[in-house]
Design an enzyme around this catalytic site. Sequence first.
Site, PDB file in Angstrom:
ATOM      1  N   GLY A 147      22.305   4.493   9.288  1.00  0.00           N
ATOM      2  CA  GLY A 147      21.243   4.462   8.281  1.00  0.00           C
ATOM      3  C   GLY A 147      20.109   3.512   8.586  1.00  0.00           C
ATOM      4  N   HIS A 193      56.807  17.047  19.458  1.00  0.00           N
ATOM      5  CA  HIS A 193      55.826  16.068  19.930  1.00  0.00           C
ATOM      6  C   HIS A 193      55.169  15.353  18.741  1.00  0.00           C
ATOM      7  CE1 HIS A 193      52.753  14.613  22.869  1.00  0.00           C
ATOM      8  NE2 HIS A 193      52.028  14.544  21.766  1.00  0.00           N
ATOM      9  N   GLU A 194      54.666  16.126  17.781  1.00  0.00           N
ATOM     10  CA  GLU A 194      54.007  15.512  16.627  1.00  0.00           C
ATOM     11  C   GLU A 194      55.011  14.772  15.750  1.00  0.00           C
ATOM     12  OE1 GLU A 194      50.874  15.278  16.480  1.00  0.00           O
ATOM     13  OE2 GLU A 194      50.505  16.642  18.163  1.00  0.00           O
TER      14      GLU A 194
END
Length: 600
Positions: free
Chosen positions: A202, A419-420
């Site tokens: 910003g 895996h997860e």
Amino acid sequence: MQNRWLRGLLTIVFVVLVVSVLMEFFNAPAQQVSQAPYSTLVQSIAKHQVARATVDPASYNVDWVTTSGKHYVTVYAPGSTDALSNKLNSAHADVTVEKPAGSGLWLTILGDVLPLVIVVAMVFFLMRQTQGGNRMMSFGRSQARLIADNQPRVTFKDVAGVEEEKQELEEVVDFLRNPKRYLEMGARIPKGILLFGPPGTGKTLLARAVAGEAGVPFFSESGSGFVEMFVGVGASRVRDLFEQAKKNAPCIVFIDELDAVGRMRGAGYGGGNDEREQTLNQLLVEMDGFGVNEGIILMAATNRPDVLDPALLRPGRFDRQIVVHPPDLAGREQILGVHAKNKPLADDVDFGTIAKRTPGFTGADLANLANEAALLAARNRQRRITMENFIEAAERVMAGPQKKTRVISAFEKRVVAFHESGHTLVGMLVPHGDPIHKVTIIPRGMAMGYTMPVPDEDRYRITREQFLDKVAMSLGGRAAEQIVFGEISTGASDDLEKSTKMVRQMIMEYGMSEELGPLTYGRSQGAVFLGRDLMRSRDYSDEVASKIDRAIRHIVMEQYERARTLLLQHRYTLNRLALALMEKETLESDELRAILNATT
């Protein structure tokens, strides 16, 4: 649209005229015209050898062609036009007598000159169009845009999540409104204000808000808008910009992406006297030439303050430097409220929850998130934007869109699920792990699945133990594959890269190695400025480099074994998580906690 059609029509006419002129030129008869004496003409008339002749009373020339095709021009005596015409007629020649000069002359001139005038006018018009309506020689004029009083203005109400930065700029606004109060006290407002921070935080919006609050003219220009291929153009544009600013004082001059023109001098390959450095020199002169009462404040924004020339950053030029950080939790909530102000929201939308799920998001990221949520709601033909739309939009921004149509085999789906589950379980078991909000095996972007840990609060410092827990969680997926399937796959490549990078930062930047001690090695892992860093050598020996490699390998392997041990101890929970993932494909935080509590 009308200008586009007009330019197209004029271009076609221009091409047709040019082609016509060229065709007339190339198709003209290549006859050789010879100058002949009057006696030769008389003899040819007597022998009836003149085929045709054109008599011009204005120039006393006769243009004649013999029966054999030879072309001659002859000058005759003034006053004998009628006699010559009668002789030619008696010899049965085709005789043409030109009319006296008058209206025909003007038609001839128009016929010859008018196409040339049209071509020149069209060339001039096309050159004006290619330069955006500017004059041909206006290269040295500034291209800065002036936001006038009658245009919509941005104020501090439109800027959220940067409260401290707004407070820093409020005195600048007050000075522009009431300069006499500061001058009476002998105070001098900063001549230049530099806003720097990551992209999307910003910085440009803050500069526009300052101008909007002060109610003064606002000149906006990009740093790249000064630099051209022509030498001296950039310096001329800088001079012109500040001349315009002085005529509109008090005002604000804003230069976005200052590093495009303000890079440190002497860091290039081709010497120091190039166009970019001339432009920078002129900018330095203009900034140092401000008077106290001129009321011109220069604001600039960049995300690379490390490459700026030191002369720009000294007091008297950019006196004040304001760091614009990514918003914190409260700031993200406020920014979401600003960007969702004019959007129809459902009652279940909770910006606090969305802000917790988006750590590290900048203002631009949150604006994109709100827009993505609105697009999803419109795509689904909803009348209001729901919380589900915002959550899906956040995941799209972070990981990409879902790939539900991607077909994978049952075995590969099982590998991804374990895996997860390995990531998730290790993250839930380590003492300093972030809460897991979601885990899924639905592919998104380039990932076959992902685990989403979200901290409960923003953190500005990380301890060594927290680092190690992050590394262990990152390696949990590879450890789970090895435990369950007895082999490893390429699915852990990104995890290995992240864990190695974290350990390298621990050792080389933060001095968290027991063997190497509290020392930093090498340059910071920030972006490289080639002109400055090309010839910089590393500041440690080959022996230290070997120790760094050994320390990195030791920590990574230690955390890998730690993750493997945790998964072996909770193998039943790992199986439950993987089976639930294969069945539902996505598990939320409540479901994850229920599985963990039921098996421990």
